[in-house]
Motif scaffolding. Structure first.
Motif, PDB file in Angstrom:
ATOM      1  N   SER A 114       0.897  -1.367   0.133  1.00  0.00           N
ATOM      2  CA  SER A 114      -0.088  -0.077   0.054  1.00  0.00           C
ATOM      3  C   SER A 114       0.781   1.321  -0.004  1.00  0.00           C
ATOM      4  O   SER A 114       0.508   2.070  -0.682  1.00  0.00           O
ATOM      5  N   PRO A 115       1.749   1.249   0.838  1.00  0.00           N
ATOM      6  CA  PRO A 115       2.829   2.672   0.914  1.00  0.00           C
ATOM      7  C   PRO A 115       3.312   2.778  -0.468  1.00  0.00           C
ATOM      8  O   PRO A 115       3.209   4.150  -1.030  1.00  0.00           O
ATOM      9  N   MET A 116       3.587   1.719  -1.253  1.00  0.00           N
ATOM     10  CA  MET A 116       4.193   1.941  -2.767  1.00  0.00           C
ATOM     11  C   MET A 116       2.912   2.511  -3.662  1.00  0.00           C
ATOM     12  O   MET A 116       3.114   3.417  -4.486  1.00  0.00           O
ATOM     13  N   ARG A 117       1.765   1.647  -3.655  1.00  0.00           N
ATOM     14  CA  ARG A 117       0.814   1.945  -4.631  1.00  0.00           C
ATOM     15  C   ARG A 117       0.240   3.306  -4.380  1.00  0.00           C
ATOM     16  O   ARG A 117      -0.304   3.869  -5.354  1.00  0.00           O
ATOM     17  N   VAL A 118      -0.375   3.393  -2.984  1.00  0.00           N
ATOM     18  CA  VAL A 118      -1.191   4.545  -2.771  1.00  0.00           C
ATOM     19  C   VAL A 118      -0.491   5.647  -2.655  1.00  0.00           C
ATOM     20  O   VAL A 118      -0.540   7.081  -2.859  1.00  0.00           O
ATOM     21  N   LEU A 119       0.619   5.877  -1.750  1.00  0.00           N
ATOM     22  CA  LEU A 119       1.568   6.908  -1.446  1.00  0.00           C
ATOM     23  C   LEU A 119       2.835   7.238  -2.301  1.00  0.00           C
ATOM     24  O   LEU A 119       3.296   8.137  -2.165  1.00  0.00           O
ATOM     25  N   GLY A 120       3.080   6.409  -3.103  1.00  0.00           N
ATOM     26  CA  GLY A 120       4.201   6.429  -3.932  1.00  0.00           C
ATOM     27  C   GLY A 120       5.673   6.338  -3.417  1.00  0.00           C
ATOM     28  O   GLY A 120       6.366   6.940  -3.835  1.00  0.00           O
ATOM     29  N   VAL A 121       5.664   5.405  -2.319  1.00  0.00           N
ATOM     30  CA  VAL A 121       6.876   5.567  -1.519  1.00  0.00           C
ATOM     31  C   VAL A 121       7.921   4.665  -2.415  1.00  0.00           C
ATOM     32  O   VAL A 121       7.297   3.564  -2.817  1.00  0.00           O
ATOM     33  N   LYS A 122       9.091   4.858  -2.534  1.00  0.00           N
ATOM     34  CA  LYS A 122       9.869   3.945  -3.144  1.00  0.00           C
ATOM     35  C   LYS A 122      10.169   2.890  -2.584  1.00  0.00           C
ATOM     36  O   LYS A 122      10.170   2.573  -1.222  1.00  0.00           O
ATOM     37  N   LYS A 123      10.713   1.898  -3.249  1.00  0.00           N
ATOM     38  CA  LYS A 123      10.897   0.432  -2.820  1.00  0.00           C
ATOM     39  C   LYS A 123      11.582   0.140  -1.632  1.00  0.00           C
ATOM     40  O   LYS A 123      11.173  -0.310  -0.780  1.00  0.00           O
ATOM     41  N   ALA A 124      12.829   0.875  -1.756  1.00  0.00           N
ATOM     42  CA  ALA A 124      13.858   0.684  -0.442  1.00  0.00           C
ATOM     43  C   ALA A 124      13.312   1.359   0.582  1.00  0.00           C
ATOM     44  O   ALA A 124      13.609   0.612   1.627  1.00  0.00           O
ATOM     45  N   GLN A 125      12.794   2.403   0.465  1.00  0.00           N
ATOM     46  CA  GLN A 125      12.163   3.099   1.667  1.00  0.00           C
ATOM     47  C   GLN A 125      10.964   2.234   2.330  1.00  0.00           C
ATOM     48  O   GLN A 125      10.900   2.353   3.511  1.00  0.00           O
ATOM     49  N   ALA A 126      10.154   1.782   1.382  1.00  0.00           N
ATOM     50  CA  ALA A 126       9.256   0.930   1.956  1.00  0.00           C
ATOM     51  C   ALA A 126       9.578  -0.306   2.608  1.00  0.00           C
ATOM     52  O   ALA A 126       9.018  -0.660   3.584  1.00  0.00           O
ATOM     53  N   ARG A 127      10.660  -0.808   2.186  1.00  0.00           N
ATOM     54  CA  ARG A 127      11.009  -2.083   2.650  1.00  0.00           C
ATOM     55  C   ARG A 127      11.937  -1.684   4.021  1.00  0.00           C
ATOM     56  O   ARG A 127      11.901  -2.455   4.941  1.00  0.00           O
ATOM     57  N   GLU A 128      12.587  -0.662   4.107  1.00  0.00           N
ATOM     58  CA  GLU A 128      13.159  -0.167   5.449  1.00  0.00           C
ATOM     59  C   GLU A 128      11.983  -0.054   6.633  1.00  0.00           C
ATOM     60  O   GLU A 128      12.051  -0.414   7.609  1.00  0.00           O
ATOM     61  N   LYS A 129      11.053   0.663   6.008  1.00  0.00           N
ATOM     62  CA  LYS A 129       9.915   0.935   6.851  1.00  0.00           C
ATOM     63  C   LYS A 129       9.270  -0.503   7.577  1.00  0.00           C
ATOM     64  O   LYS A 129       8.790  -0.539   8.624  1.00  0.00           O
ATOM     65  N   ALA A 130       9.103  -1.256   6.310  1.00  0.00           N
ATOM     66  CA  ALA A 130       8.280  -2.459   6.765  1.00  0.00           C
ATOM     67  C   ALA A 130       9.130  -3.441   7.795  1.00  0.00           C
ATOM     68  O   ALA A 130       8.637  -3.901   8.821  1.00  0.00           O
ATOM     69  N   GLY A 131      10.651  -3.349   7.628  1.00  0.00           N
ATOM     70  CA  GLY A 131      11.502  -4.018   8.566  1.00  0.00           C
ATOM     71  C   GLY A 131      11.200  -3.365   9.929  1.00  0.00           C
ATOM     72  O   GLY A 131      11.152  -4.075  10.876  1.00  0.00           O
ATOM     73  N   GLN A 132      11.207  -1.806  10.004  1.00  0.00           N
ATOM     74  CA  GLN A 132      10.923  -1.441  11.428  1.00  0.00           C
ATOM     75  C   GLN A 132       9.705  -1.830  12.056  1.00  0.00           C
ATOM     76  O   GLN A 132       9.776  -2.123  13.305  1.00  0.00           O
ATOM     77  N   LEU A 133       8.731  -1.868  11.121  1.00  0.00           N
ATOM     78  CA  LEU A 133       7.279  -2.051  11.772  1.00  0.00           C
ATOM     79  C   LEU A 133       7.356  -3.616  12.339  1.00  0.00           C
ATOM     80  O   LEU A 133       6.841  -4.048  13.126  1.00  0.00           O
ATOM     81  N   LEU A 134       8.082  -4.554  11.346  1.00  0.00           N
ATOM     82  CA  LEU A 134       8.173  -5.888  11.681  1.00  0.00           C
ATOM     83  C   LEU A 134       8.745  -6.171  13.284  1.00  0.00           C
ATOM     84  O   LEU A 134       8.385  -6.969  14.254  1.00  0.00           O
ATOM     85  N   GLU A 135       9.906  -5.235  13.362  1.00  0.00           N
ATOM     86  CA  GLU A 135      10.441  -5.271  14.694  1.00  0.00           C
ATOM     87  C   GLU A 135       9.669  -4.887  15.694  1.00  0.00           C
ATOM     88  O   GLU A 135       9.565  -5.454  16.728  1.00  0.00           O
ATOM     89  N   ARG A 136       8.738  -3.837  15.576  1.00  0.00           N
ATOM     90  CA  ARG A 136       7.744  -3.318  16.305  1.00  0.00           C
ATOM     91  C   ARG A 136       6.930  -4.281  16.813  1.00  0.00           C
ATOM     92  O   ARG A 136       6.507  -4.201  18.194  1.00  0.00           O
ATOM     93  N   VAL A 137       6.194  -5.125  15.844  1.00  0.00           N
ATOM     94  CA  VAL A 137       5.341  -6.378  16.364  1.00  0.00           C
ATOM     95  C   VAL A 137       6.082  -7.536  16.720  1.00  0.00           C
ATOM     96  O   VAL A 137       5.312  -8.470  16.799  1.00  0.00           O
ATOM     97  N   GLY A 138       7.365  -7.657  17.018  1.00  0.00           N
ATOM     98  CA  GLY A 138       8.002  -8.650  17.221  1.00  0.00           C
ATOM     99  C   GLY A 138       8.205  -9.960  16.252  1.00  0.00           C
ATOM    100  O   GLY A 138       8.026 -10.885  16.432  1.00  0.00           O
TER     101      GLY A 138
END
Length: 255
Positions: A114-138
């Motif tokens: 969704s961040p890539m499709r809806v917000l136009g976030v670049k792939k590398a940035q979206a992947r980094e954010k996803a990694g942070q969120l996965l850490e946040r939810v363990g």
């Protein structure tokens, strides 16, 4: 409760005389309520009381018959094009009872989509954010896994991470633990507790009364499509005012 961010004056979600019908059946009746910014509201009540219908009107998964519903100042049910509605919806994090992950995508791709499709976030940035969120939810170790390889509790935590990836100002939870085995409930509630303590505005439909007691700023009790009582948890659980709320709580204690 959110000691880190006291609720502000402007409501994030405002229900103004909301009514909804299914044919002859009135599902919501004259609902007036608000969720302030930074506030955690838990909606409880017996099955069929209108809780899920109410929360689903906030992102227009359910249409209302009359009244006005504002989300962060925007009239959600005003006539608008689907693009405008989708843009509004993208700012409202929604976690369903049944995970709703894409089975053919890995965990990390589910979160990046969704961040890539809806917000136009670049792939590398979206992947980094996803990694942070996965850490946040363990779930850092599960980035490459597919939904079918995860437990229900893990899938629900991925669903929360996916909703957070859009950086919504509020999160809605519609019975997020009711499809889970009892031992998995705690891991999902733990993530929700963390969000609450970070000051996220949250509206949660749940049967988890201990969570309501510990985390909510306000409890709304619903029956027959109406909010019959709004109170702080301490007051609601110790001294419920409405006879229907009193009966609901005594039935819970009996179980």
């Amino acid at each position: 409760m959110n000691p880190s961010s006291p609720p502000q004056d402007d409501p994030m979600i405002l229900f103004n005389n909301i009514n909804k019908w299914y044919g002859d059946y009135q599902a919501l009746a004259d609902v007036n309520a608000e969720v302030k910014k930074g506030e955690v509201v838990v909606v409880c009540g017996p099955s069929g009381s209108g809780k899920s219908t109410l929360i689903r009107t906030v992102n227009r998964l359910e249409e209302i018959k009359s009244g006005q519903l504002l989300f962060d100042g925007h009239d959600i049910h005003a006539p608008m094009r689907s693009a405008a509605l989708n843009k509004l919806r993208s700012r409202i994090g929604f976690v369903f009872q049944s995970f709703n992950l894409f089975p053919h995508l890995s965990v990390v791709d589910n979160i990046m989509l969704s961040p890539m499709r809806v917000l136009g976030v670049k792939k590398a940035q979206a992947r980094e954010k996803a990694g942070q969120l996965l850490e946040r939810v363990g779930l850092s170790s599960k980035a490459g896994a597919f939904p079918a390889q995860l437990s229900g509790g893990q899938q629900q935590r991925v669903a929360i991470a996916r909703a957070l990836a859009m950086e919504p100002p509020a999160m809605l939870f519609d019975e997020p633990t009711s499809a889970l085995d009892p031992e998995m409930v705690g891991e999902v509630l733990s993530v929700m507790r963390g969000l609450a303590s970070d000051g996220m505005t949250m509206m949660c439909v749940t049967h988890e009364m201990n969570f309501a007691r510990e985390v909510a700023d306000r409890v709304w009790f619903m029956d027959a499509g109406r909010i019959l009582e709004k109170a702080e948890p301490e007051t609601f659980f110790r001294h419920p005012q409405h006879p229907r709320a009193q009966r609901f709580l005594s039935d819970l204690r009996a179980h």
